[in-house]
Design a protein around this motif. Structure first.
Motif, short mmCIF file in Angstrom:
data_model
loop_
_atom_site.label_atom_id
_atom_site.label_comp_id
_atom_site.label_asym_id
_atom_site.label_seq_id
_atom_site.Cartn_x
_atom_site.Cartn_y
_atom_site.Cartn_z
N GLY A 357 0.81 -1.21 0.00
CA GLY A 357 0.00 0.00 0.00
C GLY A 357 0.84 1.25 0.00
N GLY A 358 2.07 1.16 0.54
CA GLY A 358 3.02 2.25 0.40
C GLY A 358 3.00 3.33 1.44
N PRO A 390 3.00 5.75 -12.40
CA PRO A 390 2.56 4.38 -12.69
C PRO A 390 2.91 3.45 -11.53
CG PRO A 390 4.62 4.84 -13.82
CD PRO A 390 4.19 6.14 -13.18
N LEU A 391 2.22 2.32 -11.48
CA LEU A 391 2.55 1.31 -10.48
C LEU A 391 3.92 0.71 -10.78
CD1 LEU A 391 -0.91 -0.50 -10.27
CD2 LEU A 391 0.06 1.08 -8.59
N SER A 392 4.63 0.31 -9.74
CA SER A 392 5.96 -0.25 -9.91
C SER A 392 5.90 -1.54 -10.73
CB SER A 392 6.60 -0.54 -8.56
OG SER A 392 6.79 0.65 -7.83
N ASP A 467 -7.17 -9.47 -10.33
CA ASP A 467 -7.41 -8.20 -9.65
C ASP A 467 -8.03 -8.50 -8.29
OD1 ASP A 467 -8.11 -5.73 -8.77
OD2 ASP A 467 -9.18 -5.11 -10.58
N TYR A 468 -7.27 -8.26 -7.23
CA TYR A 468 -7.74 -8.56 -5.88
C TYR A 468 -8.07 -7.28 -5.10
CZ TYR A 468 -5.83 -13.16 -6.95
OH TYR A 468 -5.57 -14.37 -7.54
N ARG A 469 -8.31 -6.20 -5.83
CA ARG A 469 -8.57 -4.94 -5.14
C ARG A 469 -9.83 -5.00 -4.27
NH1 ARG A 469 -8.93 -0.49 -9.50
NH2 ARG A 469 -9.95 -2.22 -10.60
N ALA A 470 -10.85 -5.71 -4.71
CA ALA A 470 -12.09 -5.77 -3.93
C ALA A 470 -11.86 -6.44 -2.58
CB ALA A 470 -13.17 -6.50 -4.72
N SER A 471 -11.14 -7.57 -2.60
CA SER A 471 -10.88 -8.27 -1.33
C SER A 471 -9.95 -7.46 -0.44
CB SER A 471 -10.30 -9.66 -1.59
OG SER A 471 -9.08 -9.57 -2.30
N VAL A 519 -5.20 1.05 -2.29
CA VAL A 519 -5.64 -0.30 -2.61
C VAL A 519 -4.93 -0.82 -3.86
CG1 VAL A 519 -7.63 -1.68 -3.36
CG2 VAL A 519 -7.87 -0.04 -1.47
N ALA A 520 -4.80 0.04 -4.88
CA ALA A 520 -4.13 -0.39 -6.11
C ALA A 520 -2.67 -0.70 -5.85
CB ALA A 520 -4.27 0.71 -7.17
N THR A 521 -2.01 0.11 -5.04
CA THR A 521 -0.60 -0.12 -4.74
C THR A 521 -0.42 -1.41 -3.95
OG1 THR A 521 -0.16 2.26 -4.72
CG2 THR A 521 1.44 0.85 -3.61
N GLN A 522 -1.32 -1.67 -3.00
CA GLN A 522 -1.22 -2.91 -2.22
C GLN A 522 -1.46 -4.12 -3.11
OE1 GLN A 522 -3.32 -2.87 1.47
NE2 GLN A 522 -3.03 -5.03 1.85
N ASN A 523 -2.40 -4.05 -4.01
CA ASN A 523 -2.67 -5.14 -4.94
C ASN A 523 -1.43 -5.41 -5.80
OD1 ASN A 523 -4.64 -6.96 -6.41
ND2 ASN A 523 -4.03 -5.61 -8.09
N ASN A 524 -0.80 -4.33 -6.27
CA ASN A 524 0.38 -4.48 -7.11
C ASN A 524 1.57 -5.01 -6.32
OD1 ASN A 524 1.75 -3.87 -9.76
ND2 ASN A 524 2.99 -2.58 -8.41
N ASP A 525 1.75 -4.51 -5.08
CA ASP A 525 2.87 -4.98 -4.25
C ASP A 525 2.78 -6.47 -4.00
OD1 ASP A 525 3.81 -2.41 -4.12
OD2 ASP A 525 2.99 -1.99 -2.12
#
Length: 602
Positions: A357-358, A390-392, A467-471, A519-525
């Motif tokens: 999440g950063g 952008p996401l890493s 895509d796990y953003r919802a969970s 949420v997007a950053t945590q999903n990507n991480d």
């Protein structure tokens, strides 16, 4: 001042035990054969070396020897002369207790207390206390080194507070005898008086909340904690002896503007205090990183001003915060790549790497426990702080950005790194990159993390992608923020509605854009960890904290063993009884901070 000191002692939230508590245990617990009480050893002045001590209780042993009857030699500067200590030991081969050894690390505070009791002005006492810094080797440390050189077992323990320390020189026996009665209380106290009552603060808070629920504002009482109620000879409450309540604070500056007055009320509301002065530090009077987000949200909704948590970290008093709030709003609401949690200090900084999440806010509570001379910086993800970023694409990409930011602050080692969850992987890789560049990494601390590619049988190619953003959003709302989501459907990814759910939580400082990026950053991480492989083996030990409540019945366990495969030194583990997402809650962060300070000198 004396009344405030007394009330602070009464509402202390940490359990405190006097040494006499342990010296009396053998009379109460027959299984205890020996009690060893010694002060912390160090040449550095901090809370640990001034006030803390260590106790070893032994249930049995081959032989128990008492140090109670050892001959006593008062300390004298002459003992430091060559051969003086050896001569004393030759006269007392069975052992020697040296009393009244000066304790220069604690003496300035004792002097300040005596000056206050003598009626000196507080400002004068404070100036003298801050100026009383010594770089000389404490006498106990010098004698300790001499005693060890003479082949003795050396112990340093408390004397009467006003007389410093006692140093025991004990002969080493081949039969491995264990010593007891190291500490001899000068003025023994009753057993029941050897501990404070840390629940008093909670009871006071509960009583205040009860009154607020049942009484109108004009009937709210002013609560004054007392150790006992003063009684008359007839056993009735002596009303004349009750202290008068303080309706105003003599040492707190009052608000001078409507904005400051509003901030005083918001600080007091969030911290559940009767009053707050404009010079009171939010984090020194009970605040922490989670409450900081609540305060930021309350300021936004009450005053209509955008204030960032970073700004609160930098300006934690109302006087300073109100000045900064006059600056352009763009400067206040901007998130930064590096949060200077504590920028001052002459020790090498501690750099804290963010979890998934950063966000780096979580680490603010460490300032209470780590050495006050150690700066602390928290790094934050670029994709979180910059809506256009952008996401890493990889863990290595994050590490490269963090590395340049860290070396801009501290160009040369030794480095101290700490990482939580996803931050554990970035902290490991950072340490590797620094060592590859010829830099020293003195301390690497990991909070409940995992190197997935080091898990037996793990194959990145077979890991499901999606895509796990919802969970992630649902878990954040329910498990971390503690929201009742009701009929809200996380699958909708309606961040505007999610922010409404957070409105009265400790995360009320989030807006929809920040929550979406979080949420997007945590999903990507989480996705990036499936492909990260360390670039080498870390040369050194790793301190690892395990959230033990996640170790049973979980489909995916964060294993410290995966770090063991990637280091050459020892993996020093410490269990914390909580879930993974609770590690930075105040009560758990306090245990982590104290362990790092006491055991690892951070």
């Amino acid at each position: 001042m004396q009344r405030r000191i007394d009330q602070t002692l009464l509402t202390e939230k940490e359990l405190l035990l006097a040494p006499e508590f342990f010296t009396q245990l053998p009379q109460r617990l027959l299984a205890i054969a020996a009690v060893d009480i010694q002060t912390k050893r160090s040449v550095h002045a901090n809370e640990l070396t001034r006030h803390r001590y260590e106790v070893v209780l032994r249930k049995h042993g081959p032989k128990v020897r008492s140090a109670a009857a050892l001959p006593t030699q008062p300390w004298s500067p002459a003992l430091h002369e060559p051969g003086a200590l050896a001569a004393r030991l030759a006269e007392h081969p069975s052992g020697l207790r040296i009393s009244d050894v000066p304790h220069p690390l604690l003496q300035p505070e004792l002097d300040a207390l005596q000056q206050l009791q003598a009626g000196r002005r507080i400002a004068e006492v404070r100036t003298r206390l801050l100026a009383a810094q010594t770089q000389e080797l404490p006498p106990a440390e010098a004698l300790h080194a001499q005693g060890e050189a003479l082949g003795c077992e050396v112990a340093v323990t408390w004397s009467a507070p006003e007389r410093g320390l006692e140093l025991l020189l004990l002969p080493k026996d081949n039969d491995e005898a264990i010593w007891t009665d190291i500490h001899q209380p000068a003025h023994p106290r009753e057993f029941d008086a050897c501990a404070n009552s840390p629940g008093s603060f909670d009871r006071l808070s509960e009583l205040r909340q009860y009154a607020q629920r049942h009484l109108p504002d004009y009937m709210q009482p002013l609560l004054v904690p007392l150790p006992t109620l003063p009684l008359t000879p007839n056993g009735k409450v002596d009303r004349k002896a009750l202290p008068a309540p303080e309706f105003t604070s003599s040492h707190r500056r009052a608000a001078t503007t409507p904005q400051q007055q509003a901030l005083c009320e918001l600080f007091a509301e969030v911290l559940e205090l009767n009053e707050v002065g404009i010079d009171d530090d939010f984090f020194e009077i009970g605040g922490h990183s989670l409450l900081a987000t609540r305060l930021v949200g309350r300021i936004r909704h009450t005053l209509g001003v955008e204030v960032s948590a970073r700004l609160l970290f930098e300006s934690p008093t109302i006087a300073a915060l109100s000045e900064r709030m006059a600056e352009p709003l763009q400067a206040l609401s901007a998130l930064e790549p590096v949060v200077p949690i504590r920028a001052q200090g002459n020790l090498p900084p501690l750099f804290c790497l963010p979890p998934g999440g950063g966000l780096g806010w979580w680490y603010r509570g460490l300032t209470r426990y780590l050495d006050p001379q150690r700066p602390i910086y928290a790094l934050q993800s670029a994709s979180l702080i910059d809506p256009a970023a952008p996401l890493s694409a990889s863990v290595e990409e994050d590490v490269a950005a963090y590395l340049s930011q860290i070396r801009a602050i501290q160009p040369e080692g030794p480095y101290h790194l700490l990482g939580y969850s996803y931050g554990g992987a970035t902290a490991l890789e950072l340490a590797l990159r620094l060592q590859q560049a010829g830099q020293e990494v003195e301390r690497l601390v990991i909070l409940d993390s995992c190197i997935r590619t080091s898990m037996p049988g793990f194959d990145s190619a077979t890991v499901p992608t999606g895509d796990y953003r919802a969970s992630i959003l649902q878990g954040f709302l329910e498990n971390i923020a503690g929201c009742d989501i009701g009929d809200y459907d996380p699958e909708s990814l309606d961040f505007e509605k999610a922010v409404e759910l957070l409105k009265y939580s400790i995360f009320s400082g989030f807006d929809a854009g920040l929550l979406e990026r979080f949420v997007a950053t945590q999903n990507n991480d989480s996705h990036l960890l499936n492909y990260y492989k360390p670039s080498g083996k870390f040369r050194g030990d790793v301190v690892f904290f395990i959230a033990t409540q996640d170790c049973q019945g979980e489909a995916y366990v964060l294993e410290p063993g995966t770090f063991k495969h990637n280091i050459t030194g020892a993996l020093r583990t410490h269990d914390i009884d909580c879930r993974h997402d609770q590690l930075t809650h105040p009560q758990n962060l306090s245990r982590i901070g104290r362990t790092l300070a006491q055991d690892y000198r951070l």
